[in-house]
Design a protein around this motif. Sequence first.
Motif, PDB file in Angstrom:
ATOM      1  N   ARG A   1       3.146  29.490  46.506  1.00  0.00           N
ATOM      2  CA  ARG A   1       4.251  28.878  45.756  1.00  0.00           C
ATOM      3  C   ARG A   1       4.773  29.865  44.718  1.00  0.00           C
ATOM      4  NH1 ARG A   1       4.881  23.355  46.300  1.00  0.00           N
ATOM      5  NH2 ARG A   1       3.334  22.394  47.629  1.00  0.00           N
ATOM      6  N   PHE A   2       5.814  29.453  44.008  1.00  0.00           N
ATOM      7  CA  PHE A   2       6.449  30.318  43.023  1.00  0.00           C
ATOM      8  C   PHE A   2       6.560  29.602  41.684  1.00  0.00           C
ATOM      9  CE2 PHE A   2       8.095  31.304  47.208  1.00  0.00           C
ATOM     10  CZ  PHE A   2       7.868  32.664  47.289  1.00  0.00           C
ATOM     11  N   ASP A   3       6.506  30.378  40.612  1.00  0.00           N
ATOM     12  CA  ASP A   3       6.788  29.888  39.266  1.00  0.00           C
ATOM     13  C   ASP A   3       7.989  30.666  38.740  1.00  0.00           C
ATOM     14  OD1 ASP A   3       4.463  28.380  39.476  1.00  0.00           O
ATOM     15  OD2 ASP A   3       3.270  29.746  38.241  1.00  0.00           O
ATOM     16  N   VAL A   4       8.810  30.001  37.957  1.00  0.00           N
ATOM     17  CA  VAL A   4       9.930  30.662  37.286  1.00  0.00           C
ATOM     18  C   VAL A   4       9.692  30.515  35.787  1.00  0.00           C
ATOM     19  CG1 VAL A   4      12.423  30.637  36.867  1.00  0.00           C
ATOM     20  CG2 VAL A   4      11.545  30.153  39.157  1.00  0.00           C
ATOM     21  N   THR A   5       9.699  31.649  35.075  1.00  0.00           N
ATOM     22  CA  THR A   5       9.555  31.600  33.626  1.00  0.00           C
ATOM     23  C   THR A   5      10.877  32.028  32.990  1.00  0.00           C
ATOM     24  OG1 THR A   5       8.759  33.861  33.376  1.00  0.00           O
ATOM     25  CG2 THR A   5       7.100  32.160  33.735  1.00  0.00           C
ATOM     26  N   ALA A   6      11.199  31.397  31.886  1.00  0.00           N
ATOM     27  CA  ALA A   6      12.400  31.749  31.119  1.00  0.00           C
ATOM     28  C   ALA A   6      11.957  31.977  29.677  1.00  0.00           C
ATOM     29  CB  ALA A   6      13.429  30.631  31.182  1.00  0.00           C
TER      30      ALA A   6
ATOM     31  N   ARG B   1       8.670  26.732  35.039  1.00  0.00           N
ATOM     32  CA  ARG B   1       8.805  25.739  36.106  1.00  0.00           C
ATOM     33  C   ARG B   1       7.812  26.174  37.176  1.00  0.00           C
ATOM     34  NH1 ARG B   1      13.145  22.705  38.773  1.00  0.00           N
ATOM     35  NH2 ARG B   1      11.890  21.248  39.957  1.00  0.00           N
ATOM     36  N   GLU B   2       6.779  25.365  37.408  1.00  0.00           N
ATOM     37  CA  GLU B   2       5.663  25.780  38.257  1.00  0.00           C
ATOM     38  C   GLU B   2       5.669  25.098  39.615  1.00  0.00           C
ATOM     39  OE1 GLU B   2       2.321  24.726  35.793  1.00  0.00           O
ATOM     40  OE2 GLU B   2       2.317  26.697  34.853  1.00  0.00           O
ATOM     41  N   GLY B   3       5.081  25.794  40.591  1.00  0.00           N
ATOM     42  CA  GLY B   3       4.803  25.196  41.888  1.00  0.00           C
ATOM     43  C   GLY B   3       5.991  24.994  42.802  1.00  0.00           C
ATOM     44  N   LEU B   4       6.999  25.859  42.694  1.00  0.00           N
ATOM     45  CA  LEU B   4       8.159  25.743  43.570  1.00  0.00           C
ATOM     46  C   LEU B   4       7.768  26.225  44.967  1.00  0.00           C
ATOM     47  CD1 LEU B   4      10.734  27.100  41.009  1.00  0.00           C
ATOM     48  CD2 LEU B   4      10.322  24.719  41.605  1.00  0.00           C
ATOM     49  N   ALA B   5       8.107  25.441  45.997  1.00  0.00           N
ATOM     50  CA  ALA B   5       7.612  25.692  47.349  1.00  0.00           C
ATOM     51  C   ALA B   5       8.402  26.738  48.118  1.00  0.00           C
ATOM     52  CB  ALA B   5       7.582  24.387  48.141  1.00  0.00           C
ATOM     53  N   SER B   6       9.652  26.973  47.737  1.00  0.00           N
ATOM     54  CA  SER B   6      10.491  27.882  48.524  1.00  0.00           C
ATOM     55  C   SER B   6      11.479  28.611  47.625  1.00  0.00           C
ATOM     56  CB  SER B   6      11.262  27.090  49.583  1.00  0.00           C
ATOM     57  OG  SER B   6      12.201  26.226  48.946  1.00  0.00           O
ATOM     58  N   PHE B   7      12.099  29.642  48.210  1.00  0.00           N
ATOM     59  CA  PHE B   7      13.142  30.353  47.464  1.00  0.00           C
ATOM     60  C   PHE B   7      14.342  29.449  47.198  1.00  0.00           C
ATOM     61  CE2 PHE B   7      11.114  34.374  48.950  1.00  0.00           C
ATOM     62  CZ  PHE B   7      10.876  34.891  47.688  1.00  0.00           C
ATOM     63  N   ALA B   8      14.570  28.460  48.059  1.00  0.00           N
ATOM     64  CA  ALA B   8      15.657  27.510  47.820  1.00  0.00           C
ATOM     65  C   ALA B   8      15.401  26.727  46.526  1.00  0.00           C
ATOM     66  CB  ALA B   8      15.808  26.559  49.005  1.00  0.00           C
ATOM     67  N   GLU B   9      14.148  26.332  46.305  1.00  0.00           N
ATOM     68  CA  GLU B   9      13.806  25.637  45.059  1.00  0.00           C
ATOM     69  C   GLU B   9      13.909  26.572  43.859  1.00  0.00           C
ATOM     70  OE1 GLU B   9      10.215  23.338  45.005  1.00  0.00           O
ATOM     71  OE2 GLU B   9      10.621  22.496  46.988  1.00  0.00           O
ATOM     72  N   VAL B  10      13.511  27.822  44.038  1.00  0.00           N
ATOM     73  CA  VAL B  10      13.646  28.820  42.965  1.00  0.00           C
ATOM     74  C   VAL B  10      15.120  28.987  42.613  1.00  0.00           C
ATOM     75  CG1 VAL B  10      13.387  31.266  42.390  1.00  0.00           C
ATOM     76  CG2 VAL B  10      11.522  30.054  43.522  1.00  0.00           C
ATOM     77  N   ASP B  11      15.962  29.127  43.628  1.00  0.00           N
ATOM     78  CA  ASP B  11      17.401  29.301  43.422  1.00  0.00           C
ATOM     79  C   ASP B  11      18.003  28.088  42.715  1.00  0.00           C
ATOM     80  OD1 ASP B  11      19.798  30.873  43.775  1.00  0.00           O
ATOM     81  OD2 ASP B  11      20.387  29.421  45.325  1.00  0.00           O
ATOM     82  N   ALA B  12      17.619  26.891  43.139  1.00  0.00           N
ATOM     83  CA  ALA B  12      18.124  25.675  42.499  1.00  0.00           C
ATOM     84  C   ALA B  12      17.699  25.610  41.034  1.00  0.00           C
ATOM     85  CB  ALA B  12      17.639  24.445  43.255  1.00  0.00           C
ATOM     86  N   SER B  13      16.450  25.999  40.763  1.00  0.00           N
ATOM     87  CA  SER B  13      15.953  26.003  39.390  1.00  0.00           C
ATOM     88  C   SER B  13      16.732  26.989  38.527  1.00  0.00           C
ATOM     89  CB  SER B  13      14.463  26.354  39.394  1.00  0.00           C
ATOM     90  OG  SER B  13      13.957  26.382  38.092  1.00  0.00           O
ATOM     91  N   LEU B  14      16.980  28.192  39.069  1.00  0.00           N
ATOM     92  CA  LEU B  14      17.736  29.200  38.320  1.00  0.00           C
ATOM     93  C   LEU B  14      19.186  28.775  38.118  1.00  0.00           C
ATOM     94  CD1 LEU B  14      16.288  32.482  39.817  1.00  0.00           C
ATOM     95  CD2 LEU B  14      15.917  31.563  37.518  1.00  0.00           C
ATOM     96  N   ASN B  15      19.781  28.126  39.116  1.00  0.00           N
ATOM     97  CA  ASN B  15      21.160  27.642  38.962  1.00  0.00           C
ATOM     98  C   ASN B  15      21.249  26.594  37.865  1.00  0.00           C
ATOM     99  OD1 ASN B  15      22.285  29.342  40.854  1.00  0.00           O
ATOM    100  ND2 ASN B  15      22.025  27.896  42.536  1.00  0.00           N
ATOM    101  N   MET B  16      20.245  25.707  37.784  1.00  0.00           N
ATOM    102  CA  MET B  16      20.235  24.705  36.728  1.00  0.00           C
ATOM    103  C   MET B  16      20.082  25.371  35.367  1.00  0.00           C
ATOM    104  SD  MET B  16      17.713  21.408  36.068  1.00  0.00           S
ATOM    105  CE  MET B  16      17.401  21.307  37.792  1.00  0.00           C
TER     106      MET B  16
ATOM    107  N   MET C   1      22.330  27.036  30.146  1.00  0.00           N
ATOM    108  CA  MET C   1      22.525  28.124  29.191  1.00  0.00           C
ATOM    109  C   MET C   1      24.005  28.482  29.034  1.00  0.00           C
ATOM    110  SD  MET C   1      19.617  28.889  27.825  1.00  0.00           S
ATOM    111  CE  MET C   1      19.376  27.136  27.804  1.00  0.00           C
ATOM    112  N   ALA C   2      24.789  28.348  30.113  1.00  0.00           N
ATOM    113  CA  ALA C   2      26.228  28.608  30.010  1.00  0.00           C
ATOM    114  C   ALA C   2      26.878  27.619  29.041  1.00  0.00           C
ATOM    115  CB  ALA C   2      26.882  28.521  31.381  1.00  0.00           C
ATOM    116  N   ALA C   3      26.396  26.379  29.034  1.00  0.00           N
ATOM    117  CA  ALA C   3      26.925  25.379  28.106  1.00  0.00           C
ATOM    118  C   ALA C   3      26.637  25.771  26.654  1.00  0.00           C
ATOM    119  CB  ALA C   3      26.330  24.009  28.411  1.00  0.00           C
ATOM    120  N   CYS C   4      25.574  26.540  26.450  1.00  0.00           N
ATOM    121  CA  CYS C   4      25.218  27.025  25.111  1.00  0.00           C
ATOM    122  C   CYS C   4      25.838  28.387  24.811  1.00  0.00           C
ATOM    123  CB  CYS C   4      23.704  27.152  24.985  1.00  0.00           C
ATOM    124  SG  CYS C   4      22.819  25.611  25.220  1.00  0.00           S
ATOM    125  N   GLY C   5      26.441  29.002  25.831  1.00  0.00           N
ATOM    126  CA  GLY C   5      27.046  30.313  25.652  1.00  0.00           C
ATOM    127  C   GLY C   5      26.094  31.472  25.873  1.00  0.00           C
ATOM    128  N   ALA C   6      24.925  31.209  26.468  1.00  0.00           N
ATOM    129  CA  ALA C   6      23.929  32.265  26.670  1.00  0.00           C
ATOM    130  C   ALA C   6      23.899  32.712  28.127  1.00  0.00           C
ATOM    131  CB  ALA C   6      22.547  31.770  26.262  1.00  0.00           C
TER     132      ALA C   6
END
Length: 73
Positions: free
Chosen positions: A16-21, A31-46, A51-56
């Motif tokens: 599995r994959f984890d995404v850290t910010a 965000r821990e335990g993502l099963a696929s790159f599709a879930e990683v991509d969805a997490s990063l898009n969110m 962050m875009a709403a905050c200007g970052a």
Amino acid sequence: MIQPVLYQILDRPDGRFDVTATLASDRTYTREGLASFAEVDASLNMLRAIMAACGAEVLLHPVSAGIATRVVA
């Protein structure tokens, strides 16, 4: 001035994959335990949308040029 958010994708031993910010304040969120790159991509898009709403910007952490392997001790 708003600082960018740096992210990393970590490859876990169980396949599995984890995404850290990490914020400029050195607070890290994971965000821990993502099963696929599709879930990683969805997490990063969110993350980018929030962050875009905050200007970052959301940028790949310069230390990890892609996927890092997480070693569990």
